[in-house]
Design a protein around this motif. Structure first.
Motif, short mmCIF file in Angstrom:
data_model
loop_
_atom_site.label_atom_id
_atom_site.label_comp_id
_atom_site.label_asym_id
_atom_site.label_seq_id
_atom_site.Cartn_x
_atom_site.Cartn_y
_atom_site.Cartn_z
N GLN A 78 0.82 -1.21 0.00
CA GLN A 78 0.00 0.00 0.00
C GLN A 78 0.85 1.26 0.00
O GLN A 78 0.61 2.20 -0.76
N LEU A 79 1.89 1.31 0.84
CA LEU A 79 2.74 2.50 0.92
C LEU A 79 3.52 2.70 -0.36
O LEU A 79 3.61 3.83 -0.87
N ALA A 80 4.08 1.62 -0.90
CA ALA A 80 4.83 1.73 -2.14
C ALA A 80 3.95 2.21 -3.28
O ALA A 80 4.35 3.06 -4.10
N HIS A 81 2.72 1.70 -3.34
CA HIS A 81 1.78 2.12 -4.39
C HIS A 81 1.43 3.60 -4.26
O HIS A 81 1.41 4.34 -5.25
N ALA A 82 1.17 4.05 -3.03
CA ALA A 82 0.79 5.45 -2.82
C ALA A 82 1.94 6.39 -3.21
O ALA A 82 1.73 7.41 -3.87
N ALA A 83 3.16 6.02 -2.81
CA ALA A 83 4.31 6.86 -3.15
C ALA A 83 4.56 6.87 -4.66
O ALA A 83 4.84 7.92 -5.25
N ALA A 84 4.43 5.71 -5.29
CA ALA A 84 4.64 5.62 -6.73
C ALA A 84 3.60 6.45 -7.48
O ALA A 84 3.92 7.15 -8.45
N GLN A 85 2.36 6.38 -7.04
CA GLN A 85 1.30 7.13 -7.71
C GLN A 85 1.50 8.63 -7.55
O GLN A 85 1.30 9.41 -8.50
N ARG A 86 1.94 9.05 -6.37
CA ARG A 86 2.21 10.47 -6.15
C ARG A 86 3.33 10.97 -7.07
O ARG A 86 3.23 12.03 -7.68
N VAL A 87 4.37 10.16 -7.20
CA VAL A 87 5.51 10.55 -8.04
C VAL A 87 5.12 10.53 -9.52
O VAL A 87 5.45 11.43 -10.28
N GLY A 88 4.40 9.48 -9.93
CA GLY A 88 4.07 9.33 -11.34
C GLY A 88 3.10 10.36 -11.86
O GLY A 88 3.20 10.79 -13.02
N THR A 89 2.16 10.78 -11.04
CA THR A 89 1.12 11.70 -11.50
C THR A 89 1.46 13.17 -11.25
O THR A 89 0.68 14.05 -11.63
N ALA A 90 2.59 13.44 -10.61
CA ALA A 90 2.98 14.83 -10.35
C ALA A 90 3.26 15.54 -11.68
O ALA A 90 3.90 14.99 -12.58
N SER A 91 2.79 16.75 -11.80
CA SER A 91 3.01 17.51 -13.03
C SER A 91 4.31 18.28 -12.94
O SER A 91 4.89 18.45 -11.86
N ALA A 92 4.77 18.75 -14.08
CA ALA A 92 6.02 19.51 -14.12
C ALA A 92 5.90 20.77 -13.27
O ALA A 92 4.88 21.46 -13.30
N GLY A 93 6.91 21.04 -12.48
CA GLY A 93 6.91 22.23 -11.65
C GLY A 93 6.49 21.98 -10.22
O GLY A 93 6.74 22.81 -9.34
N GLU A 94 5.84 20.83 -9.95
CA GLU A 94 5.46 20.50 -8.57
C GLU A 94 6.70 20.17 -7.75
O GLU A 94 7.67 19.62 -8.26
N LEU A 138 7.12 0.46 -11.30
CA LEU A 138 8.03 1.35 -12.02
C LEU A 138 7.50 1.69 -13.41
O LEU A 138 7.57 2.84 -13.85
N GLN A 139 6.97 0.67 -14.10
CA GLN A 139 6.43 0.96 -15.42
C GLN A 139 5.16 1.80 -15.31
O GLN A 139 4.89 2.64 -16.19
N ALA A 140 4.38 1.60 -14.26
CA ALA A 140 3.20 2.44 -14.05
C ALA A 140 3.60 3.89 -13.85
O ALA A 140 2.95 4.82 -14.35
N ILE A 141 4.69 4.13 -13.12
CA ILE A 141 5.20 5.49 -12.95
C ILE A 141 5.58 6.09 -14.29
O ILE A 141 5.26 7.25 -14.60
N ALA A 142 6.28 5.30 -15.11
CA ALA A 142 6.71 5.79 -16.42
C ALA A 142 5.51 6.15 -17.30
O ALA A 142 5.50 7.19 -17.96
N HIS A 143 4.48 5.28 -17.29
CA HIS A 143 3.27 5.57 -18.07
C HIS A 143 2.60 6.85 -17.59
O HIS A 143 2.21 7.71 -18.39
N ALA A 144 2.44 6.96 -16.26
CA ALA A 144 1.73 8.11 -15.69
C ALA A 144 2.49 9.41 -15.95
O ALA A 144 1.90 10.44 -16.29
N ALA A 145 3.81 9.38 -15.80
CA ALA A 145 4.61 10.58 -16.04
C ALA A 145 4.54 11.01 -17.50
O ALA A 145 4.47 12.20 -17.81
N SER A 146 4.53 10.04 -18.39
CA SER A 146 4.40 10.35 -19.81
C SER A 146 3.04 10.97 -20.12
O SER A 146 2.93 11.86 -20.96
N ASP A 147 2.00 10.49 -19.43
CA ASP A 147 0.65 11.02 -19.67
C ASP A 147 0.52 12.49 -19.30
O ASP A 147 -0.32 13.20 -19.85
N VAL A 148 1.32 12.95 -18.33
CA VAL A 148 1.26 14.36 -17.94
C VAL A 148 2.37 15.17 -18.62
O VAL A 148 2.79 16.22 -18.14
N LYS A 149 2.85 14.63 -19.75
CA LYS A 149 3.79 15.34 -20.63
C LYS A 149 5.15 15.59 -20.00
O LYS A 149 5.80 16.61 -20.28
N ARG A 150 5.59 14.67 -19.15
CA ARG A 150 6.95 14.79 -18.62
C ARG A 150 7.87 13.87 -19.42
O ARG A 150 7.46 12.78 -19.84
#
Length: 493
Positions: A168-184, A205-217
């Motif tokens: 649960q903790l690893a998922h929450a941290a990963a989601q926060r990192v992956g969905t953060a937009s540029a400048g946060e 890790l791949q979920a982070i990469a997908h999410a970060a790409s979705d927010v144009k990072r």
């Protein structure tokens, strides 16, 4: 000696292969050739400067000792880089010739059997391949230099990651990192996730990469092997500066299986990359199979930098999460096999007996599906027990840490851990120290040099002597044998 140099060299190759293991032998000695003997020197050659440097740095003493056992007049070895064209009529003896000519059944090299064995043969093979002359991987080098990264699996995203207490903790941290937009602001940098195999590190890790790409990072996902191969290829192509600049221009760097990172120059560049990206407020996400403090093969500076962010462990799958995973796999299987039905009692049984990882749960579903589709029989707990028997027998043993061994042995023999790590030679300290080294050898996957470093920086020969000493004493002393077995049970329970 009646043997020809070719025959003696064949024995040398067989011995090196047995001691170092086939992977290491093939990576570093497969293209080593015996050129000539001029007592007291044996002249050997390899095709690249990289191989020459690595062998000289890691295997000179070992190689000289083995060669000296076959050629009595040889006291020294010289490794040179051979030219691509030889004088007419010459033919040196290549080590790899004996891989084909002399199979060694059952001699694949255990994890601690090697003397001066590097930590991971797969990583070494990549570095060796990158320096082979005439390498056929030119298109791979171009991909790496353009920072295409390792391929991403579209299925590995946050939407289908199953969450339980253990992750649960690893998922929450990963989601926060992956969905953060540029400048946060970067809350967790670097984010370091560690877990045993099959618990979902790569998925996150791949979920982070997908999410970060979705927010144009700008994001790149690399395995440690891909990072090493890219860096080595850039060095060979003399494009290292461009490689570094492109790597440091991204927003999110995601590296998987960092425990396989090998080589002093590669680790230095990795450390520089970490520092540059962190100083530039770029996000770094790392995954490994153990915490930073236990990555003995990595430079201390790298371990310190990795430990400076958020370090999260993904624990073993609890039974409720295992049931969720099984149900998800069954649902996916039904899309192809609509008649596939698994009774709740069978799901509960499988979840209760397979406690290892998600890959074994996948294997269990595959076996149940094969059983029903091939035999037409209805699944019951009894038939499921037969179908997954091999998975139940191969449960992953508890991972024992060297620190735990040192603490338990120190307590058991009424000495301090500092005594065990010290250079004291009194009898009440030497024996516990040897027992602790022996237990570290038989209960962990650490190599002899790694164990020596963890016991006060001792040489691997000291560890080997301790292991052999305790093995001999244990076989003749029943009380000592029982004492060691007790310690093993305490560490494994």
């Amino acid at each position: 000696m009646d043997d020809t140099p070719h025959e003696a060299w064949a024995r040398i190759c067989r011995r090196l292969r047995a001691e170092l293991g086939e992977d290491v032998f093939t990576s570093w000695f497969g293209r080593l050739e015996l050129d000539r003997l001029a007592e007291p020197i044996a002249y050997l050659s390899v095709p690249t400067k990289f191989l020459k440097s690595w062998i000289q740095s890691h295997y000179t003493d070992r190689l000289a000792a083995v060669v000296g056992t076959e050629f009595s007049g040889i006291k020294q070895i010289v490794v040179d880089v051979r030219s691509s064209s030889r004088p007419g009529g010459t033919r040196s003896v290549r080590a790899s010739d004996y891989l084909r000519a002399v199979p060694l059944d059952g001699m694949q090299g255990s994890q601690e059997g090697a003397v001066s064995r590097p930590s991971d043969p797969r990583a070494e093979a990549y570095a060796s391949d990158a320096h082979k002359q005439g390498t056929p991987h030119a298109h791979e080098s171009k991909d790496v230099e353009s920072l295409g990264g390792s391929p991403l699996d579209k299925r590995l995203n946050f939407n289908n990651f199953l969450v339980g207490r253990s992750n649960q903790l690893a998922h929450a941290a990963a989601q926060r990192v992956g969905t953060a937009s540029a400048g946060e602001p970067l809350l967790y940098n670097p984010l370091y996730i560690h877990a045993s195999v099959g618990l979902g590190k790569t998925h996150l890790l791949q979920a982070i990469a997908h999410a970060a790409s979705d927010v144009k990072r700008r994001v790149i996902y690399l395995t440690a092997e891909k990072f090493m191969y890219g860096f080595v290829s850039a060095l060979k192509a003399q494009t290292a500066i461009a490689f570094k600049e492109k790597l440091r221009a991204i927003d999110v760097l995601v590296i998987d299986d960092v425990q396989f990172l090998q080589g002093k120059s590669i680790q230095q560049e990795f450390c520089h990359t970490l520092n540059s990206l962190i100083d530039a407020r770029r996000q770094i996400v790392i995954a490994a199979d153990r915490p930073p403090s236990e990555l003995e093969s990595l430079d201390e500076r790298v371990r310190s930098r990795l430990a400076g962010g958020l370090c999260v462990e993904m624990g073993p799958l609890d039974e409720a999460l295992r049931i969720k995973i099984l149900e998800a796999r069954i649902t996916a299987a039904r899309q192809i096999h609509p008649n596939f039905t698994v009774p709740p009692a069978v799901v509960s049984y499988v979840a209760s007996v397979i406690e290892t990882n998600g890959r074994d749960l996948d294997g269990a579903i595959n076996r149940l599906l094969a059983h029903t589709s091939l035999t037409g029989a209805v699944l019951t707990v009894e038939t499921a027990e037969t179908a997954i028997r091999d998975l139940v027998r191969t449960r992953e043993p508890k991972r024992v840490k060297i620190e735990d061994i040192q603490k338990l042995v120190a307590t058991h023999f009424n000495v301090s851990k500092a005594d065990i790590l010290s250079s004291r030679r009194t009898a009440n300290v030497v024996r516990p120290r040897q027992i602790a080294m022996y237990l570290a050898k038989v209960l962990t996957l650490r190599s002899l040099p790694e164990i020596g470093r963890r016991f006060g920086g001792r040489d691997h020969t000291t560890v080997l002597h301790a292991v052999r000493k305790i093995e001999a004493l244990s076989s003749s002393d029943g009380n000592l044998h029982e004492e060691i077995e007790l310690l093993k049970r305490m560490l494994l329970d």
